[in-house]
Design a protein around this motif. Structure first.
Motif, short mmCIF file in Angstrom:
data_model
loop_
_atom_site.label_atom_id
_atom_site.label_comp_id
_atom_site.label_asym_id
_atom_site.label_seq_id
_atom_site.Cartn_x
_atom_site.Cartn_y
_atom_site.Cartn_z
N VAL A 93 0.93 -1.25 0.01
CA VAL A 93 0.01 0.14 0.19
C VAL A 93 0.85 1.31 -0.07
CG1 VAL A 93 -1.81 -1.10 1.08
CG2 VAL A 93 -0.15 -0.02 2.43
N SER A 94 0.20 2.52 -0.29
CA SER A 94 0.91 3.66 -0.25
C SER A 94 1.20 4.45 1.25
CB SER A 94 0.30 4.63 -1.00
OG SER A 94 -1.21 5.00 -0.16
N TYR A 95 2.16 5.28 1.35
CA TYR A 95 2.40 5.74 2.70
C TYR A 95 0.92 6.10 3.48
CZ TYR A 95 4.20 8.89 6.19
OH TYR A 95 4.49 9.29 7.33
N PRO A 96 0.03 7.09 2.90
CA PRO A 96 -1.15 7.25 3.71
C PRO A 96 -2.10 6.14 4.12
CG PRO A 96 -1.27 8.10 1.39
CD PRO A 96 0.02 7.53 1.53
N GLU A 97 -2.16 5.00 2.95
CA GLU A 97 -2.67 3.88 3.38
C GLU A 97 -2.22 3.14 4.56
OE1 GLU A 97 -4.68 2.62 -1.02
OE2 GLU A 97 -2.44 2.19 -0.82
N SER A 98 -0.94 3.06 4.47
CA SER A 98 0.03 2.50 5.76
C SER A 98 -0.63 3.28 7.05
CB SER A 98 1.46 2.58 5.33
OG SER A 98 1.93 1.79 6.44
N ILE A 99 -0.66 4.56 6.95
CA ILE A 99 -0.66 5.32 8.30
C ILE A 99 -2.11 4.92 8.77
CG2 ILE A 99 -1.22 7.76 9.08
CD1 ILE A 99 1.59 7.29 8.84
N LYS A 100 -3.27 5.02 7.65
CA LYS A 100 -4.56 4.52 7.90
C LYS A 100 -4.69 3.28 8.63
CE LYS A 100 -6.58 7.54 4.64
NZ LYS A 100 -7.48 7.72 3.18
#
Length: 681
Positions: A79-86
């Motif tokens: 996943v992308s960076y924001p998806e990882s944070i979520k």
């Protein structure tokens, strides 16, 4: 695009525990200060995957994967960076309040969310009907059992059944309070233009939910079971919608992504049942393009997890011919493509059910060949007795070779093609260059097979630009390759892969190791005090203030540490490892993670081994002395070179250079003495 506020990201990073997160995927065992496991990213028998809880970093000493907790989720989930944070926020119960969206953005998000919700409801409805309704059990379940599928597989892929009625989903969805417009937008219900009548799209069919990479249902594939339905399509798919874009989805990828990463290989098949039968047979690294031509979006998805694709074809010659065109896209993406052809009348589903798991695997292994060789042999057979067709076949193969970004691979493929067609290799290269010129958009197009392509840096990569022509970079492990273009996971979050150092000469191992050691000490012991109260970071950064590093990656890291210290903070590996540049993240992870641990048996047997932290002053002094000695040795070499270039008659200049050389040699010997070196290099 709505952004996650920095305060929220900081809160997530505060709560996220790398040991807990990694422990969800592998079994960690304590050994010394760190925890170890077999790497989740590649196959291995002995654990080489290390987690350093104190530093919040993971590192595999086998495959090189490394980073912090956010990077781990990005790598493991694709996943992308924001998806990882979520993902982490959900795990740790941190509420994500994204920055305010425009009314249009909010409306679009609400529309997507509603379609996800109703698709999930429909999946559950179909799954329930398969198991609980009389029609579902007698027709749908019986069909799946006949195909050899067991209950666990049916549950894993959440298979279902749609009743042979015009309005089952329509009526049940209305009873559940769903808005009719979302039934229509997802394609579950069709509205006739003539009279406005609505009816179910899927009737009397086995249902195959299609999941996106995160596991959310975005659409359905459906197979008819009515033998009298000669007019209707055997398979019917959901139409394109706000949440379902066929070109960006691969059937089975959600279930297969872990296995693809571990096997370092993705099998590509055509149909839903091919995927499911192979998965049940233990071949879990398999996905399907669901009957559509392979797209760049689908190739990008596979490239997240592996560079290797093996395409499994049935024996239908016409189908193979059509599919070959799509495989050029994979080559263009820089991935390695192999092909397996099954016997006439067999497909992956039928063949594994016929011969069993073990023989299937053996057949695939023995009959796999690289795509260019496969295509070359195929077209050579077709054109064997016809010179005109043979010339066309050669051009067709050359067009595929031109799609390969790696110049070395292109050269090898040209040699193979020359042998197969019995044509002089130079003639073939000449024809190849003509084709490349004809198709080139401008003067900067791909060059000859012996030269690398050069494209402007800074553009967002296409299909798989991490495989694009590369530049040589000196890394902590030595020389490595990096993409000429930066990789840019998510510009909106500032999380972009910046360009790293340009091509550089190969540096002496000693110079590189000395620079590495100084950066390693700064990163591992920044605030540790030496004699007279000065810290390691202050001492080493002060001693090297006017000494430029020659290894680009270590020069960049030292600059980062210097900037951090100037801002009033000590360099912290936990923060620096989140740097947007991949080479910097990898280098930091390597520098602060030690593959060796002191055995507790030594302590048990009263064997005392001095710890590095107890000898820091000596380690720092030696590192600085070694760096100075490297610089003096380089000046000595330059001085000798200058003397060799002098005019023999220029005695004064020669004597001046000789004086400089003697002074440098004396300094070199002094440094050698301080270091305890018997013979100066």
């Amino acid at each position: 695009m709505a952004l996650i506020p920095k305060e929220t990201i900081d809160q997530v990073l505060h709560y996220a525990d790398i040991v807990e997160v990694v422990g969800d995927f592998v079994t960690l065992k304590k050994k010394g200060q760190n925890l170890w496991a077999c790497c989740p990213f590649h196959h291995e028998k002995s654990p080489s995957f290390s987690v350093a809880p104190a530093k919040g970093i993971y590192k595999c000493f086998g495959c090189g994967k490394a980073g912090d907790v956010v990077r781990f989720v990005m790598d493991i989930e694709g996943v992308s960076y924001p998806e990882s944070i979520k993902w982490l926020a959900k795990k740790y119960g941190v509420e994500i309040k994204e920055e305010e969206r425009t009314p249009e953005q909010q409306l679009a998000q609400n529309e997507r969310d509603s379609q996800f919700i109703i698709s999930d409801w429909a999946k559950n409805r179909y799954h329930h009907l398969l198991q609980e309704s009389e029609e579902g059990e007698s027709i749908g379940w019986a069909y799946l059992k006949e195909r050899g599928l067991n209950q666990q597989t049916i549950q894993t892929f959440e298979l279902g059944y749609s009743l042979d009625k015009w309005d089952d989903v329509l009526n049940e969805a209305q009873k559940a309070g769903f808005d009719l417009k979302y039934l229509e937008k997802t394609g579950l219900v069709i509205r006739r233009e003539e009279d406005g009548r609505r009816y179910d799209r899927f009737r009397g069919r086995v249902m195959f939910p299609i999941h996106n990479i995160s596991g959310r249902v975005v659409g359905f594939g459906a197979r008819t079971l009515r033998r009298d339905d000669k007019a209707g399509a055997k398979y019917l798919n959901s139409p394109e919608s706000d949440i379902y874009h066929k070109s960006d989805v691969l059937y089975g990828l959600f279930q297969a992504k872990q296995a693809i990463r571990q096997e370092e290989l993705c099998y590509l098949v055509e149909g839903y049942l091919d995927v499911i039968s192979l998965y049940q047979g233990g071949v879990k690294n398999v996905v399907a393009s669901s009957g559509t031509s392979l797209t760049e979006g689908q190739i990008r998805l596979i490239a997240r997890y592996t560079d290797n694709i093996t395409v499994l074809y049935d024996g239908d010659a016409a189908g193979i011919r059509a599919a070959l065109r799509g495989l050029d896209l994979i080559l263009e993406g820089g991935l390695n493509v192999r092909v397996v052809l099954f016997p006439d009348g067999e497909d992956p589903d039928s063949y594994i059910r016929k011969v069993g798991d073990a023989r299937f695997r053996r057949f695939v292994e023995e009959n796999s060949q690289d795509f260019i060789s496969f295509k070359t042999q195929l077209v050579a057979r077709e054109a064997a007795q016809d010179p005109v067709k043979k010339a066309e076949a050669i051009r067709e193969v050359l067009q595929s070779i031109a799609k390969v970004p790696d110049p070395l691979k292109r050269q090898v493929f040209l040699q193979q093609t020359s042998t197969t067609f019995h044509i002089d290799e130079q003639v073939l290269i000449g024809e190849y260059n003509k084709l490349v010129k004809q198709s080139a958009p401008g003067p900067r197009a791909a060059g000859s097979p012996a030269t690398a392509d050069r494209r402007p840096a800074g553009n967002r990569p296409s299909a798989a630009d991490r495989h694009a022509p590369s530049q040589t970079v000196v890394t902590p492990q030595g020389l490595s390759q990096r993409p000429a273009d930066g990789s840019m996971p998510d510009e909106a979050y500032g999380f972009v892969e910046d360009d790293v150092a340009e091509d550089t000469d190969v540096l002496p191992d000693v110079q590189m190791s000395v620079e590495r050691e100084i950066v390693r000490l700064v990163l591992n012991y920044p605030a540790q005090q030496l004699h007279e109260g000065v810290t390691v970071a202050e001492y080493l950064l002060g001693q090297t203030d006017e000494t430029p590093f020659r290894t680009p990656i270590f020069a960049d890291l030292l600059h980062l540490c210097r900037e951090t210290l100037a801002a009033g903070k000590f360099p912290d590996a936990r923060e620096l490892v989140r740097h947007p540049r991949a080479d910097i993240r990898a280098a930091i992870s390597d520098l602060v993670t030690d593959p060796w641990e002191l055995s507790p048996n030594w302590i048990t047997h009263s064997i005392y081994v001095p710890r590095e932290i107890d000898l820091l002053q000596q380690a720092c002094d030696n590192a600085v002395l070694r760096l100075n000695k490297c610089n003096v040795e380089r000046e000595l070499a330059d001085c000798l070179d200058a003397m060799n270039q002098l005019d023999p008659g220029n005695i004064d200049e020669y004597l001046a250079q000789m004086s400089i050389y003697k002074s440098l040699k004396q300094l070199d010997m002094q440094l050698a003495g301080l270091l305890g070196t018997i013979i100066s290099r």
